[in-house]
Scaffold this active site. Structure first.
Site, PDB file in Angstrom:
ATOM      1  N   ILE A 198       0.872  -1.189   0.000  1.00  0.00           N
ATOM      2  CA  ILE A 198       0.000   0.000   0.000  1.00  0.00           C
ATOM      3  C   ILE A 198       0.902   1.230   0.000  1.00  0.00           C
ATOM      4  O   ILE A 198       1.741   1.366   0.888  1.00  0.00           O
ATOM      5  CB  ILE A 198      -0.896   0.032   1.261  1.00  0.00           C
ATOM      6  CG1 ILE A 198      -1.643  -1.292   1.445  1.00  0.00           C
ATOM      7  CG2 ILE A 198      -1.845   1.208   1.238  1.00  0.00           C
ATOM      8  CD1 ILE A 198      -2.938  -1.396   0.738  1.00  0.00           C
ATOM      9  N   GLU A 283      -0.350  -6.418  12.132  1.00  0.00           N
ATOM     10  CA  GLU A 283       0.175  -7.289  13.181  1.00  0.00           C
ATOM     11  C   GLU A 283      -0.531  -6.993  14.502  1.00  0.00           C
ATOM     12  O   GLU A 283      -1.245  -6.006  14.618  1.00  0.00           O
ATOM     13  CB  GLU A 283       1.701  -7.191  13.336  1.00  0.00           C
ATOM     14  CG  GLU A 283       2.313  -5.837  13.142  1.00  0.00           C
ATOM     15  CD  GLU A 283       3.847  -5.916  13.003  1.00  0.00           C
ATOM     16  OE1 GLU A 283       4.495  -5.815  14.045  1.00  0.00           O
ATOM     17  OE2 GLU A 283       4.374  -6.037  11.888  1.00  0.00           O
ATOM     18  N   ASN A 285       0.076  -6.538  18.677  1.00  0.00           N
ATOM     19  CA  ASN A 285       1.022  -6.372  19.783  1.00  0.00           C
ATOM     20  C   ASN A 285       0.371  -6.884  21.056  1.00  0.00           C
ATOM     21  O   ASN A 285      -0.724  -6.463  21.408  1.00  0.00           O
ATOM     22  CB  ASN A 285       1.409  -4.911  19.938  1.00  0.00           C
ATOM     23  CG  ASN A 285       2.018  -4.367  18.670  1.00  0.00           C
ATOM     24  OD1 ASN A 285       2.819  -5.039  18.020  1.00  0.00           O
ATOM     25  ND2 ASN A 285       1.627  -3.186  18.269  1.00  0.00           N
ATOM     26  N   ARG A 287       1.298  -6.547  24.153  1.00  0.00           N
ATOM     27  CA  ARG A 287       1.834  -5.843  25.326  1.00  0.00           C
ATOM     28  C   ARG A 287       1.100  -4.512  25.522  1.00  0.00           C
ATOM     29  O   ARG A 287       0.339  -4.084  24.668  1.00  0.00           O
ATOM     30  CB  ARG A 287       3.306  -5.515  25.060  1.00  0.00           C
ATOM     31  CG  ARG A 287       3.448  -4.660  23.809  1.00  0.00           C
ATOM     32  CD  ARG A 287       4.832  -4.132  23.544  1.00  0.00           C
ATOM     33  NE  ARG A 287       4.831  -3.146  22.481  1.00  0.00           N
ATOM     34  CZ  ARG A 287       4.882  -3.406  21.187  1.00  0.00           C
ATOM     35  NH1 ARG A 287       4.943  -4.660  20.763  1.00  0.00           N
ATOM     36  NH2 ARG A 287       4.868  -2.433  20.289  1.00  0.00           N
TER      37      ARG A 287
HETATM   38  C1  MV4 Z   1       3.295  -2.242   4.882  1.00  0.00           C
HETATM   39  C2  MV4 Z   1       3.239  -1.013   4.192  1.00  0.00           C
HETATM   40  C3  MV4 Z   1       2.558  -0.973   3.000  1.00  0.00           C
HETATM   41  N1  MV4 Z   1       1.999  -2.101   2.499  1.00  0.00           N
HETATM   42  N2  MV4 Z   1       2.718  -3.317   4.351  1.00  0.00           N
HETATM   43  C4  MV4 Z   1       6.037  -0.771   8.496  1.00  0.00           C
HETATM   44  C5  MV4 Z   1       6.187  -1.381   9.845  1.00  0.00           C
HETATM   45  C6  MV4 Z   1       5.691  -2.761   9.736  1.00  0.00           C
HETATM   46  N3  MV4 Z   1       4.889  -3.076  10.868  1.00  0.00           N
HETATM   47  C7  MV4 Z   1       4.897  -2.798   8.481  1.00  0.00           C
HETATM   48  N4  MV4 Z   1       5.109  -1.540   7.795  1.00  0.00           N
HETATM   49  C8  MV4 Z   1       4.520  -1.305   6.612  1.00  0.00           C
HETATM   50  N5  MV4 Z   1       3.905  -2.355   6.051  1.00  0.00           N
HETATM   51  C9  MV4 Z   1       2.095  -3.240   3.185  1.00  0.00           C
HETATM   52  N6  MV4 Z   1       1.547  -4.347   2.676  1.00  0.00           N
HETATM   53  C10 MV4 Z   1       3.846   0.093   4.765  1.00  0.00           C
HETATM   54  C11 MV4 Z   1       4.520  -0.054   5.964  1.00  0.00           C
HETATM   55  C12 MV4 Z   1       5.149   1.124   6.455  1.00  0.00           C
HETATM   56  C13 MV4 Z   1       4.658   1.800   7.559  1.00  0.00           C
HETATM   57  C14 MV4 Z   1       3.558   1.344   8.254  1.00  0.00           C
HETATM   58  C15 MV4 Z   1       3.090   2.012   9.347  1.00  0.00           C
HETATM   59  C16 MV4 Z   1       3.707   3.178   9.755  1.00  0.00           C
HETATM   60  C17 MV4 Z   1       4.818   3.651   9.108  1.00  0.00           C
HETATM   61  C18 MV4 Z   1       5.297   2.973   7.998  1.00  0.00           C
HETATM   62  C19 MV4 Z   1       6.409   3.467   7.321  1.00  0.00           C
HETATM   63  C20 MV4 Z   1       6.888   2.800   6.234  1.00  0.00           C
HETATM   64  C21 MV4 Z   1       6.261   1.628   5.805  1.00  0.00           C
END
Ligand code: MV4
Length: 455
Positions: A198, A283, A285, A287
């Protein structure tokens, strides 16, 4: 026993005091003069300054817990909070681990398993691999079905480590290779999976509370989109992106999923929200989180108190209708860092004055004359405000940050003040790319004036 340090250890002790519960602190050699040690009824030094020798030293922590004859251990966040192994050891020693059951912690720690379990429990997930990837051919076939861009993630990861965005077929092989190598080094597990990427999502998380009898409610969402290198800088509740209808829909989905996996204690479901306001499970968490106070401010719930009550075997005792979101809350994480380079700035705090007044809460373990050790996380305080509207909360945060004095070390206070003035932030219009844009617009030297840097 509080198996943690810093502000969260103090935060847990504050609630224990209100509940009439005696507390035992643990600390490292570097933390002898810490506030959590002074606030607790008893304390034990469990090792030398590096976390691996102290706050992660399970034998020493359990030995201290046995000597003190504790009933329960609250792990806080970080350190052992999401170690299913530690939760199992506590259980084996007849010490209540304040959190969900070890199997649930283990399940949520495996992102591929968690995705599967949550899909089964009815949550929307992004199209992706149902199992860890076995080969590049398999990954390519799947990526073509999903459509580019895709993202490669570590199954044992979370928090952004071992992630690679893949925009073309040619990039897929190398991305799998580097992500897997990184994951193997960081988590001793090289499993990776892919899902649709995304582009400009928001990070929205739902706070849930579940008891040991299958009752579960949600406390609304937190807006956690403003991050830098997967470190959150500030959080708010409610999210400016959610309508009451979407909040109810996401909340109900989170509650249903919690019941589906037999969750108990406080927990957080993280979602990505795309530009068309579709949400996808990312995901969970298991905690208490750093940003829990914004939820406490808008709901009047004490999340730590509820964790303890639930661990005592009490029934949740409220229903979803009891949860009302009132006003708006923002939390700024004040780090001991250079606000321009983000380089750590440990050292002696020579002057320290906290803001107060209406609607201001500060969670901190720092004090005048406190030495910020270089061994741990750089967060030294959380400034949390509550006001009737988002606009008033921003004004209140500006006022609180301007009145906060921290001398002797550098802090991120000037950065937060700039963010409070950013037109896109003020409009509530941002994505996970916010900080990249913000820093390239504000990065030129001199934008943080001398007066604000002195704070
Ligand atoms: C993503 C995404 C876009 N598409 N997954 C960043 C942390 C990890 N928990 C997963 N993350 C992301 N997963 C899909 N399929 C974009 C991110 C991401 C992001 C997510 C939440 C807050 C900040 C972020 C910064 C960069 C990328």
């Amino acid at each position: 026993m509080i198996a943690n340090r810093g502000e969260i250890a103090c935060r847990i002790i504050w609630t224990c005091k209100e509940m009439g519960i005696q507390t035992v602190a643990i600390h490292s050699e570097a933390d002898r003069d810490s506030l959590h040690v002074r606030f607790a009824d008893e304390s034990f030094c469990v090792g030398s300054a590096p976390s691996a020798q102290s706050y992660l030293n399970i034998p020493n922590i359990i030995a201290a817990a046995e000597i003190a004859n504790v009933d329960a251990i609250h792990p806080g966040y970080g350190f052992l909070a999401e170690s299913s192994y530690f939760a199992e050891i506590c259980e084996a020693c007849n010490i209540k681990f304040i959190g969900p059951r070890p199997e649930v912690i283990r399940l949520m720690g495996d992102k591929v398993e968690a995705r599967r379990a949550m899909q089964k429990a009815g949550l929307p997930i992004l199209p992706g691999s149902p199992e860890p990837l076995e080969s590049e051919e398999e990954a390519l076939k799947l990526a073509r079905e999903i459509g580019f861009p895709v993202i490669v993630k570590a199954s044992a990861g979370g928090g952004g480590r071992g992630m690679r965005i893949v925009r073309t077929e040619e990039e897929l092989g190398p991305a799998l290779e580097t992500a897997s190598t990184e994951a193997a080094a960081a988590f001793k597990n090289g499993d990776v999976y892919i899902e649709r990427y995304i582009e400009r999502p928001r990070h929205i998380e739902i706070q849930v509370l579940a008891d040991e009898y299958g009752e579960c409610i949600h406390l609304g969402e937190r807006e956690c989109t403003i991050q830098r290198r997967h470190q959150k800088l500030l959080e708010e509740a409610p999210s400016p992106a959610l309508s009451p209808e979407l909040r109810a829909e996401m909340g109900a989905a989170a509650v249903k999923a919690c019941k589906g996996i037999g969750y108990s204690s406080a927990g957080t479901m993280e979602f990505l929200l795309d530009e068309d306001k579709r949400f996808y499970f990312m995901e969970m968490n298991t905690r208490i989180q750093v940003e829990h106070p914004v939820t406490e401010m808008v709901t009047l719930a004490d999340i730590v108190r509820n964790q303890i009550r639930i661990a005592e075997g009490e029934h949740l005792g409220y229903t979803q209708a009891d949860v009302v979101i009132r006003g708006h809350s923002i939390e700024c994480r004040v780090n001991a860092e250079n606000p321009e380079t983000f380089a750590p700035s440990p050292g002696l705090i020579t002057a320290f004055n906290l803001p107060g007044g209406p609607g201001v809460r500060v969670d901190t373990a720092a004090y005048p004359g406190y030495f910020v050790p270089p061994f741990y996380d750089s967060m030294i305080a959380k400034v949390i405000v509550h006001a009737p509207t988002r606009e008033l909360a921003i004004a209140r945060m500006r006022r609180a940050l301007e009145g906060m004095v921290v001398e002797g070390i550098k802090t991120t206070i000037p950065l937060h003040l700039k963010i409070m003035d950013d037109p896109n932030f003020r409009a509530g219009e941002f994505s996970t790319k916010f900080m990249e844009h913000f820093l390239s617009n504000n990065g030129a030297k001199g934008r943080f004036d001398a007066a604000s840097l002195a704070r």
